[in-house]
Each structure stands twice: as structure tokens, then as C-alpha cells.
Design a protein around this motif. Sequence first.
Motif, PDB file in Angstrom:
ATOM      1  N   UNK A  13      -1.907   8.174  -4.072  1.00  0.00           N
ATOM      2  CA  UNK A  13      -2.292   7.779  -2.726  1.00  0.00           C
ATOM      3  C   UNK A  13      -2.929   6.395  -2.809  1.00  0.00           C
ATOM      4  N   UNK A  14      -2.691   5.566  -1.796  1.00  0.00           N
ATOM      5  CA  UNK A  14      -3.149   4.184  -1.867  1.00  0.00           C
ATOM      6  C   UNK A  14      -3.622   3.710  -0.503  1.00  0.00           C
ATOM      7  N   UNK A  15      -4.849   3.163  -0.478  1.00  0.00           N
ATOM      8  CA  UNK A  15      -5.351   2.572   0.752  1.00  0.00           C
ATOM      9  C   UNK A  15      -4.639   1.239   0.966  1.00  0.00           C
ATOM     10  N   UNK A  16      -4.169   1.028   2.182  1.00  0.00           N
ATOM     11  CA  UNK A  16      -3.449  -0.192   2.537  1.00  0.00           C
ATOM     12  C   UNK A  16      -3.994  -0.709   3.868  1.00  0.00           C
ATOM     13  N   UNK A  17      -3.565  -1.910   4.224  1.00  0.00           N
ATOM     14  CA  UNK A  17      -3.930  -2.507   5.509  1.00  0.00           C
ATOM     15  C   UNK A  17      -2.632  -2.900   6.195  1.00  0.00           C
ATOM     16  N   UNK A  18      -2.475  -2.473   7.453  1.00  0.00           N
ATOM     17  CA  UNK A  18      -1.250  -2.794   8.173  1.00  0.00           C
ATOM     18  C   UNK A  18      -1.205  -4.283   8.498  1.00  0.00           C
ATOM     19  N   UNK A  19      -0.004  -4.849   8.398  1.00  0.00           N
ATOM     20  CA  UNK A  19       0.233  -6.254   8.702  1.00  0.00           C
ATOM     21  C   UNK A  19       1.110  -6.297   9.940  1.00  0.00           C
ATOM     22  N   UNK A  21      -1.696  -6.132  11.972  1.00  0.00           N
ATOM     23  CA  UNK A  21      -2.768  -5.587  12.815  1.00  0.00           C
ATOM     24  C   UNK A  21      -4.110  -5.419  12.110  1.00  0.00           C
ATOM     25  N   UNK A  22      -4.101  -5.329  10.776  1.00  0.00           N
ATOM     26  CA  UNK A  22      -5.349  -5.220  10.037  1.00  0.00           C
ATOM     27  C   UNK A  22      -5.972  -3.838  10.033  1.00  0.00           C
ATOM     28  N   UNK A  23      -5.202  -2.816  10.381  1.00  0.00           N
ATOM     29  CA  UNK A  23      -5.732  -1.445  10.415  1.00  0.00           C
ATOM     30  C   UNK A  23      -5.597  -0.792   9.043  1.00  0.00           C
ATOM     31  N   UNK A  24      -6.652  -0.073   8.641  1.00  0.00           N
ATOM     32  CA  UNK A  24      -6.656   0.616   7.344  1.00  0.00           C
ATOM     33  C   UNK A  24      -5.907   1.949   7.470  1.00  0.00           C
ATOM     34  N   UNK A  25      -5.204   2.280   6.379  1.00  0.00           N
ATOM     35  CA  UNK A  25      -4.404   3.507   6.357  1.00  0.00           C
ATOM     36  C   UNK A  25      -4.223   3.904   4.897  1.00  0.00           C
ATOM     37  N   UNK A  32       8.081   5.418  -0.873  1.00  0.00           N
ATOM     38  CA  UNK A  32       8.833   4.281  -1.399  1.00  0.00           C
ATOM     39  C   UNK A  32       8.411   3.027  -0.655  1.00  0.00           C
ATOM     40  N   UNK A  33       8.083   1.988  -1.418  1.00  0.00           N
ATOM     41  CA  UNK A  33       7.708   0.703  -0.832  1.00  0.00           C
ATOM     42  C   UNK A  33       8.622  -0.372  -1.385  1.00  0.00           C
ATOM     43  N   UNK A  34       8.856  -1.378  -0.580  1.00  0.00           N
ATOM     44  CA  UNK A  34       9.629  -2.544  -1.013  1.00  0.00           C
ATOM     45  C   UNK A  34       8.665  -3.717  -1.014  1.00  0.00           C
ATOM     46  N   UNK A  35       8.494  -4.340  -2.165  1.00  0.00           N
ATOM     47  CA  UNK A  35       7.586  -5.474  -2.272  1.00  0.00           C
ATOM     48  C   UNK A  35       8.237  -6.692  -1.633  1.00  0.00           C
ATOM     49  N   UNK A  46       6.827  -3.294   2.400  1.00  0.00           N
ATOM     50  CA  UNK A  46       7.456  -2.716   3.587  1.00  0.00           C
ATOM     51  C   UNK A  46       7.811  -1.274   3.277  1.00  0.00           C
ATOM     52  N   UNK A  47       7.527  -0.394   4.225  1.00  0.00           N
ATOM     53  CA  UNK A  47       7.892   1.015   4.107  1.00  0.00           C
ATOM     54  C   UNK A  47       8.598   1.435   5.386  1.00  0.00           C
ATOM     55  N   UNK A  48       9.026   2.689   5.436  1.00  0.00           N
ATOM     56  CA  UNK A  48       9.627   3.188   6.671  1.00  0.00           C
ATOM     57  C   UNK A  48       8.603   3.244   7.808  1.00  0.00           C
ATOM     58  N   UNK A  49       7.303   3.117   7.471  1.00  0.00           N
ATOM     59  CA  UNK A  49       6.239   3.124   8.483  1.00  0.00           C
ATOM     60  C   UNK A  49       5.844   1.727   8.936  1.00  0.00           C
ATOM     61  N   UNK A  50       6.355   0.671   8.282  1.00  0.00           N
ATOM     62  CA  UNK A  50       6.008  -0.697   8.662  1.00  0.00           C
ATOM     63  C   UNK A  50       5.601  -1.523   7.458  1.00  0.00           C
ATOM     64  N   UNK A  51       4.939  -2.661   7.741  1.00  0.00           N
ATOM     65  CA  UNK A  51       4.523  -3.581   6.690  1.00  0.00           C
ATOM     66  C   UNK A  51       3.032  -3.390   6.415  1.00  0.00           C
ATOM     67  N   UNK A  52       2.670  -3.443   5.108  1.00  0.00           N
ATOM     68  CA  UNK A  52       1.294  -3.215   4.685  1.00  0.00           C
ATOM     69  C   UNK A  52       0.931  -4.152   3.554  1.00  0.00           C
TER      70      UNK A  52
END
Length: 182
Positions: A13-19, A21-25, A32-35, A46-52
Motif C-alpha cells: 500500500x502506498x500513500x500518493x497525492x493526486x495530480x 488536485x493535491x488530494x492524499x490517497x 498497476x501503475x505506469x510511470x 498513471x493508474x486506472x484511477x488517474x494520475x498520482x
Amino acid sequence: MSGQDEKIVLQRDCEVISVPYGERKTLKQGTEVQIMQAMGGSHTVYTHEGMFRISGHNSDAIGKEIQAPPSIPSNISDEEFESKIWEQMKTVYDPEIPINVVDLGLIYSCAIHKNDSEKYTVAVEMTLTAPGCGMADVLVEDIKERIELLPRITEVNVELVLDPPWSMEMMSEAARLEAGLI
């Protein structure tokens, strides 16, 4: 260094910040993430949930090495120490633009004060490429954290100023060239 288009599965599990918007998640292990961008120790993915944005201290979640803080000799001059502070700020990148905040022209000033016990306080004034940028707090904290990695720093204050407003003319020539503006 860019790991563009590299696909990785989160190892924990990894804390990220949405790009942008700056929201923590928290992204779950196995996601799966794409750098998209890997600069300054952090990663924009980038993930299926957006950019972080994944901070450098969480690099191990994507199988990358966590960068060690810089080492500085104890006999460094004040001028060399100031240069190290600017080098640290150059390791902070806008998560959407692959250019560091110094070359982008976002740092308006950096005042360094040394006290009697050879310790430093640093005051930075910076701006944003756009006044409503959701990543403002993230960039401010990144600059503060990077400077605090240096030895003998007792306090870092980063103030966000919007006057004068940022414009592309504030970018270094190298940054304008990299962005294809010249």
C-alpha cells in the motif's frame, strides 16, 4: 532520469497525492501503475484511477531505491552551503512538467541566515505556474523537506507569493529549450 511508460505493480500500500488536485490517497498493493515521470526522487504515475505523485520516501513501493540525503563536509563555506540549498531545490519537480522549480522560475528568493552556533535558517519565497494549482502545498512541503535534509538547518520557511505572477519568461533558458519554447 525518466522511466516513462514503465509499468509496475505496487509492492505495498502506498500513500500518493493526486495530480493536479493535491488530494492524499492510498493506492493498494497490487495496483498497476505506469510511470510517467521520475525526477528528483519522486514519481508521477498513471493508474486506472488517474494520475498520482509518489514521494521519494515511498519509492520502495514501486521497487525503486530511496535516495539518501546529501552529505556535506563540516568545513563548507557559507557560499558553498547556499549553493547546496539551491541544488536541493533543483531536485523538486513540478509533477506535470518535467522541469525543476528553480529552472521553471518559481523560486523568487532564498534568504539564508547563520546564527552564532553555525546553524542556518532559510526563508524561501516561491510562486506557482497557475494561482489555483492544487499542488501548491505539495511543492511548498517538498522544498521545505529537501532543504531540511541538509545538516545544520534549524528552520525552513517557504512562503507562497503570487505577485508578481509567474510567466514563461521567468524560466531559465535551459528550461525554455527543454520545454520546446525556443
